[in-house]
Design a protein around this motif. Structure first.
Motif, short mmCIF file in Angstrom:
data_model
loop_
_atom_site.label_atom_id
_atom_site.label_comp_id
_atom_site.label_asym_id
_atom_site.label_seq_id
_atom_site.Cartn_x
_atom_site.Cartn_y
_atom_site.Cartn_z
N ALA A 65 -2.60 11.91 13.29
CA ALA A 65 -1.45 11.91 12.37
C ALA A 65 -1.49 10.68 11.47
O ALA A 65 -1.25 10.77 10.26
N ILE A 66 -1.82 9.52 12.04
CA ILE A 66 -1.92 8.29 11.25
C ILE A 66 -3.05 8.41 10.24
O ILE A 66 -2.89 8.05 9.06
N LYS A 67 -4.19 8.92 10.69
CA LYS A 67 -5.33 9.07 9.78
C LYS A 67 -4.97 10.01 8.63
O LYS A 67 -5.32 9.77 7.48
N SER A 68 -4.26 11.06 8.94
CA SER A 68 -3.82 12.00 7.91
C SER A 68 -2.93 11.31 6.88
O SER A 68 -3.09 11.51 5.68
N LEU A 69 -2.00 10.49 7.35
CA LEU A 69 -1.12 9.76 6.43
C LEU A 69 -1.93 8.82 5.54
O LEU A 69 -1.65 8.70 4.34
N ILE A 70 -2.91 8.15 6.12
CA ILE A 70 -3.75 7.23 5.34
C ILE A 70 -4.52 7.99 4.27
O ILE A 70 -4.56 7.58 3.11
N LEU A 71 -5.13 9.11 4.66
CA LEU A 71 -5.90 9.90 3.70
C LEU A 71 -5.02 10.44 2.57
O LEU A 71 -5.40 10.45 1.41
N LEU A 72 -3.82 10.90 2.92
CA LEU A 72 -2.90 11.38 1.90
C LEU A 72 -2.51 10.27 0.92
O LEU A 72 -2.43 10.50 -0.28
N GLU A 73 -2.28 9.10 1.47
CA GLU A 73 -1.89 7.96 0.62
C GLU A 73 -3.04 7.53 -0.29
O GLU A 73 -2.83 7.19 -1.45
N GLU A 74 -4.26 7.55 0.24
CA GLU A 74 -5.42 7.14 -0.55
C GLU A 74 -5.74 8.13 -1.67
O GLU A 74 -6.23 7.73 -2.72
N THR A 75 -5.50 9.41 -1.42
CA THR A 75 -5.85 10.43 -2.41
C THR A 75 -4.68 10.81 -3.32
O THR A 75 -4.83 11.68 -4.16
N LYS A 76 -3.55 10.16 -3.13
CA LYS A 76 -2.38 10.42 -3.95
C LYS A 76 -2.69 10.05 -5.40
O LYS A 76 -3.41 9.10 -5.67
N GLU A 77 -2.14 10.81 -6.32
CA GLU A 77 -2.39 10.57 -7.73
C GLU A 77 -1.90 9.17 -8.13
O GLU A 77 -0.79 8.77 -7.80
N GLY A 78 -2.76 8.45 -8.81
CA GLY A 78 -2.40 7.12 -9.26
C GLY A 78 -2.70 6.03 -8.24
O GLY A 78 -2.50 4.85 -8.52
N ALA A 79 -3.20 6.38 -7.07
CA ALA A 79 -3.50 5.39 -6.04
C ALA A 79 -4.97 5.00 -6.12
O ALA A 79 -5.81 5.80 -6.53
N ASN A 80 -5.26 3.75 -5.76
CA ASN A 80 -6.67 3.37 -5.71
C ASN A 80 -7.24 3.79 -4.36
O ASN A 80 -6.51 4.15 -3.45
N ALA A 81 -8.55 3.73 -4.21
CA ALA A 81 -9.24 4.33 -3.07
C ALA A 81 -8.88 3.70 -1.72
O ALA A 81 -8.91 4.37 -0.70
N THR A 82 -8.55 2.43 -1.71
CA THR A 82 -8.23 1.79 -0.43
C THR A 82 -6.80 1.28 -0.43
O THR A 82 -6.23 0.95 -1.48
N LEU A 83 -6.23 1.21 0.74
CA LEU A 83 -4.86 0.72 0.90
C LEU A 83 -4.86 -0.77 1.18
O LEU A 83 -5.73 -1.27 1.89
N SER A 84 -3.88 -1.47 0.65
CA SER A 84 -3.74 -2.89 0.95
C SER A 84 -3.11 -3.02 2.34
O SER A 84 -2.58 -2.05 2.90
N ALA A 85 -3.14 -4.21 2.88
CA ALA A 85 -2.54 -4.45 4.20
C ALA A 85 -1.04 -4.15 4.17
O ALA A 85 -0.49 -3.62 5.13
N ASP A 86 -0.38 -4.47 3.05
CA ASP A 86 1.06 -4.18 2.90
C ASP A 86 1.32 -2.68 2.93
O ASP A 86 2.26 -2.22 3.57
N ASP A 87 0.46 -1.92 2.22
CA ASP A 87 0.63 -0.46 2.19
C ASP A 87 0.41 0.13 3.58
O ASP A 87 1.12 1.05 3.99
N GLU A 88 -0.58 -0.39 4.29
CA GLU A 88 -0.84 0.09 5.66
C GLU A 88 0.36 -0.18 6.55
O GLU A 88 0.77 0.68 7.33
N LEU A 89 0.93 -1.37 6.43
CA LEU A 89 2.09 -1.74 7.24
C LEU A 89 3.28 -0.83 6.93
O LEU A 89 3.95 -0.34 7.85
N LYS A 90 3.52 -0.57 5.65
CA LYS A 90 4.62 0.31 5.26
C LYS A 90 4.41 1.72 5.80
O LYS A 90 5.35 2.37 6.28
N LEU A 91 3.17 2.18 5.75
CA LEU A 91 2.84 3.52 6.23
C LEU A 91 3.10 3.65 7.73
O LEU A 91 3.72 4.61 8.18
N LEU A 92 2.65 2.66 8.49
CA LEU A 92 2.85 2.68 9.94
C LEU A 92 4.32 2.54 10.31
O LEU A 92 4.81 3.21 11.22
N THR A 93 5.02 1.68 9.60
CA THR A 93 6.45 1.49 9.86
C THR A 93 7.21 2.78 9.61
O THR A 93 8.08 3.17 10.40
#
Length: 149
Positions: free
Chosen positions: A28-56
């Motif tokens: 489920a976490i991996k799915s959220l990461i992949l969705l966030e990375e492939t979202k329109e307007g997003a760059n290929a990798t997530l920052s540490a802040d984005d990862e923290l927000k996603l997990l929270t």
């Protein structure tokens, strides 16, 4: 090592151990990461802040679901949500205790110069940035209200 790499490694480990609860949460976490990375307007990798927000956000959603399942007397679903929360929390920073949060909030209040409940917005803005991932927003809000009386 990025969060995505850690998750991939842990998925492999959970598959070897045949741990279905952990595997479900990690996927489920991996799915959220992949969705966030492939979202329109997003760059290929997530920052540490984005990862923290996603997990929270994922942990909060599961806590909300768990409370609903508890109210509806659904122990089977509650158990799954609690297992997933435990897995997600392994990747989050250590949560502060209520006393630690209160002490930090008092520092923030004196730094911002807040004196009345009308200054709550100023305090919350600074507090949520400084305590991101370390304390629940509802707890912070409740404590700020009690301190600004």
């Amino acid at each position: 090592m990025s969060l995505k790499q850690r998750i991939d490694d842990d998925i492999k480990q959970a598959m070897r151990e045949k741990n279905q609860d952990t595997l479900r949460a990690l996927r489920a976490i991996k799915s959220l990461i992949l969705l966030e990375e492939t979202k329109e307007g997003a760059n290929a990798t997530l920052s540490a802040d984005d990862e923290l927000k996603l997990l929270t956000k994922a942990a909060k959603q599961r806590r909300d679901s768990a409370s609903i399942y508890e109210q509806q007397n659904r122990p089977d679903l509650l158990e799954k949500e609690l297992a997933e929360i435990a897995v997600i929390e392994k990747y989050l920073p250590q949560q502060l205790t209520e006393e630690e949060v209160k002490a930090k909030l008092q520092e923030i209040i004196s730094k911002v110069g807040a004196k009345a409940p009308s200054d709550m917005g100023k305090v919350m803005g600074v507090a949520m940035k400084e305590l991101a991932g370390q304390a629940d927003g509802k707890l912070v809000q409740t404590l700020v209200k009690s301190l600004l009386v």
